[in-house]
Motif scaffolding. Structure first.
Motif, mmCIF file in Angstrom:
data_model
loop_
_atom_site.group_PDB
_atom_site.id
_atom_site.type_symbol
_atom_site.label_atom_id
_atom_site.label_comp_id
_atom_site.label_asym_id
_atom_site.label_seq_id
_atom_site.Cartn_x
_atom_site.Cartn_y
_atom_site.Cartn_z
ATOM 1 N N GLN A 15 0.829 -1.210 0.000
ATOM 2 C CA GLN A 15 0.000 0.000 0.000
ATOM 3 C C GLN A 15 0.860 1.256 0.000
ATOM 4 N N GLN A 16 1.953 1.195 0.748
ATOM 5 C CA GLN A 16 2.857 2.348 0.848
ATOM 6 C C GLN A 16 3.493 2.672 -0.492
ATOM 7 N N ILE A 17 3.870 1.647 -1.234
ATOM 8 C CA ILE A 17 4.621 1.857 -2.466
ATOM 9 C C ILE A 17 3.710 1.958 -3.689
ATOM 10 N N ASP A 18 2.893 0.955 -3.899
ATOM 11 C CA ASP A 18 2.110 0.886 -5.137
ATOM 12 C C ASP A 18 0.698 1.445 -4.995
ATOM 13 N N GLY A 19 0.248 1.625 -3.775
ATOM 14 C CA GLY A 19 -1.056 2.245 -3.549
ATOM 15 C C GLY A 19 -2.200 1.492 -4.202
ATOM 16 N N GLU A 20 -3.151 2.236 -4.749
ATOM 17 C CA GLU A 20 -4.355 1.659 -5.335
ATOM 18 C C GLU A 20 -4.037 0.734 -6.503
ATOM 19 N N ALA A 21 -3.023 1.068 -7.290
ATOM 20 C CA ALA A 21 -2.661 0.232 -8.444
ATOM 21 C C ALA A 21 -2.229 -1.160 -7.996
ATOM 22 N N GLY A 22 -1.475 -1.235 -6.911
ATOM 23 C CA GLY A 22 -1.046 -2.528 -6.383
ATOM 24 C C GLY A 22 -2.195 -3.303 -5.770
ATOM 25 N N ASN A 56 13.084 2.958 -0.893
ATOM 26 C CA ASN A 56 11.969 2.558 -1.755
ATOM 27 C C ASN A 56 12.052 3.197 -3.139
ATOM 28 N N LYS A 57 12.534 4.429 -3.179
ATOM 29 C CA LYS A 57 12.681 5.133 -4.457
ATOM 30 C C LYS A 57 13.573 4.343 -5.406
ATOM 31 N N SER A 58 14.680 3.821 -4.912
ATOM 32 C CA SER A 58 15.594 3.031 -5.745
ATOM 33 C C SER A 58 15.017 1.661 -6.059
ATOM 34 N N LYS A 59 14.329 1.051 -5.083
ATOM 35 C CA LYS A 59 13.697 -0.258 -5.334
ATOM 36 C C LYS A 59 12.754 -0.185 -6.524
ATOM 37 N N GLU A 60 11.991 0.908 -6.611
ATOM 38 C CA GLU A 60 11.034 1.026 -7.709
ATOM 39 C C GLU A 60 11.731 1.247 -9.051
ATOM 40 N N LEU A 61 12.882 1.873 -9.050
ATOM 41 C CA LEU A 61 13.640 2.004 -10.298
ATOM 42 C C LEU A 61 14.181 0.652 -10.744
ATOM 43 N N VAL A 62 14.577 -0.184 -9.789
ATOM 44 C CA VAL A 62 14.988 -1.551 -10.118
ATOM 45 C C VAL A 62 13.819 -2.301 -10.750
ATOM 46 N N ALA A 63 12.645 -2.203 -10.118
ATOM 47 C CA ALA A 63 11.452 -2.874 -10.641
ATOM 48 C C ALA A 63 11.155 -2.413 -12.060
ATOM 49 N N PHE A 80 5.130 2.252 -12.461
ATOM 50 C CA PHE A 80 5.245 3.685 -12.741
ATOM 51 C C PHE A 80 4.550 4.458 -11.627
ATOM 52 N N ASN A 81 3.394 3.964 -11.207
ATOM 53 C CA ASN A 81 2.720 4.569 -10.046
ATOM 54 C C ASN A 81 3.605 4.473 -8.809
ATOM 55 N N GLY A 82 4.194 3.297 -8.601
ATOM 56 C CA GLY A 82 5.048 3.102 -7.440
ATOM 57 C C GLY A 82 6.255 4.018 -7.444
ATOM 58 N N ALA A 83 6.859 4.200 -8.611
ATOM 59 C CA ALA A 83 8.041 5.074 -8.712
ATOM 60 C C ALA A 83 7.690 6.508 -8.331
ATOM 61 N N LEU A 84 6.550 6.985 -8.811
ATOM 62 C CA LEU A 84 6.118 8.347 -8.486
ATOM 63 C C LEU A 84 5.691 8.452 -7.019
ATOM 64 N N ASN A 85 5.042 7.408 -6.511
ATOM 65 C CA ASN A 85 4.599 7.413 -5.113
ATOM 66 C C ASN A 85 5.765 7.460 -4.133
ATOM 67 N N THR A 86 6.932 6.937 -4.546
ATOM 68 C CA THR A 86 8.079 6.864 -3.640
ATOM 69 C C THR A 86 9.062 8.018 -3.816
ATOM 70 N N GLY A 87 8.674 9.037 -4.584
ATOM 71 C CA GLY A 87 9.488 10.250 -4.636
ATOM 72 C C GLY A 87 10.275 10.474 -5.904
#
Length: 265
Positions: A15-22, A56-63, A80-87
């Motif tokens: 929920q913290q990272i991907d929010g509604e999309a996840g 988390n910001k870097s984790k989402e770039l890895v993903a 893409f949602n997760g990357a923006l959600n994490t800064g």
């Protein structure tokens, strides 16, 4: 079905990272394969995403780099949602997509850029105001060959010599294009810091699974510009989520080889 102690940790992290999309992904699986939904929450987010060496910001770039490599469009949208959600800013994400063109080709980068545009339009309709970030910044591009040489030397002072030794007599154009475009144009851009550039490159090459020599070079380059062994280990563990355990095993084996080589010097 029975859930482990990792489940609430993983659910909160998702929920913290991907929010509604996840959440939509998990909810879409519950009636058909609750086991898969459970595994995603407990392993991917409860175990791997709960590691703390990368933000988390870097984790989402890895993903994202792994998913772009695989042209996994629905999953790209989630992250893409997760990357923006994490800064990450819009322009930082665009920069990752642009850089992937050098490693996985223009068609996959075009696909990713169009998918990102769709995600931004959807978020705008939801009233989400994402941060644009720094606009394109680079130094003078009049001598791309010289600039590329300097950029590559920051990663490894001997790499251009090796490149020329292997290919100059057979395909000088390849050497020229790698230096001018890969390093002179792409790596010289200021929109993404050098650690992030190596993070996404390592993730893409580990996902490909067919570029062991290049992965080894970029692991060494990552260490040279400030990534730690523990951070790169975490990249490989994240790859187990997005590209599977064989990719993670192969990537970790190459990292181990680099570390062992360094310890014998």
């Amino acid at each position: 079905m029975e859930k482990s102690a990792r489940y609430p940790i993983g659910w909160n992290k998702l929920q913290q990272i991907d929010g509604e999309a996840g959440e939509k992904v998990i909810n879409g699986l519950q009636d058909f394969s609750p086991e898969l939904a459970n595994l995603i929450i407990e392993y991917a987010f409860g175990s791997v995403y709960s590691l703390d060496k990368l933000p988390n910001k870097s984790k989402e770039l890895v993903a994202l780099s792994s998913l772009i490599t695989q042209r996994a469009i629905p999953e790209m949208k989630v992250h893409f949602n997760g990357a923006l959600n994490t800064g990450n800013t819009i322009n930082e994400v665009k920069e990752v997509i642009l850089q992937m063109s050098a490693y996985v080709g223009f068609p996959k980068s075009i696909c990713a850029m169009n998918t990102f545009r769709e995600v931004l339009e959807e978020r705008k309709k939801q009233g989400i105001d994402d941060i644009e970030g720094k606009m394109f910044q680079t130094d003078d591009l009049t001598n791309l060959l010289e600039k590329g040489s300097k950029e590559l030397a920051l990663l490894d002072s001997m790499q251009e010599h090796k490149l020329r030794e292997n290919f100059e007599s057979f395909s000088p154009e390849l050497v020229q294009f790698i230096l001018e475009t890969g390093y002179g144009e792409i790596y010289s851009r200021k929109n993404l810091d050098k650690k992030s550039r190596q993070t996404v490159t390592i993730a893409a090459l580990a996902t490909l699974g067919t570029a062991a020599a290049q992965l080894k070079f970029h692991i060494k380059a990552g260490l040279n510009i400030g990534l730690t062994v523990e951070e790169i280990k975490e990249i490989m563990l994240l790859i187990s989520v997005y590209s599977g355990f064989p990719s993670a095993i192969n990537g970790m084996a190459i990292l181990k080889e680099v570390v062992n080589d360094a310890n014998t010097l």
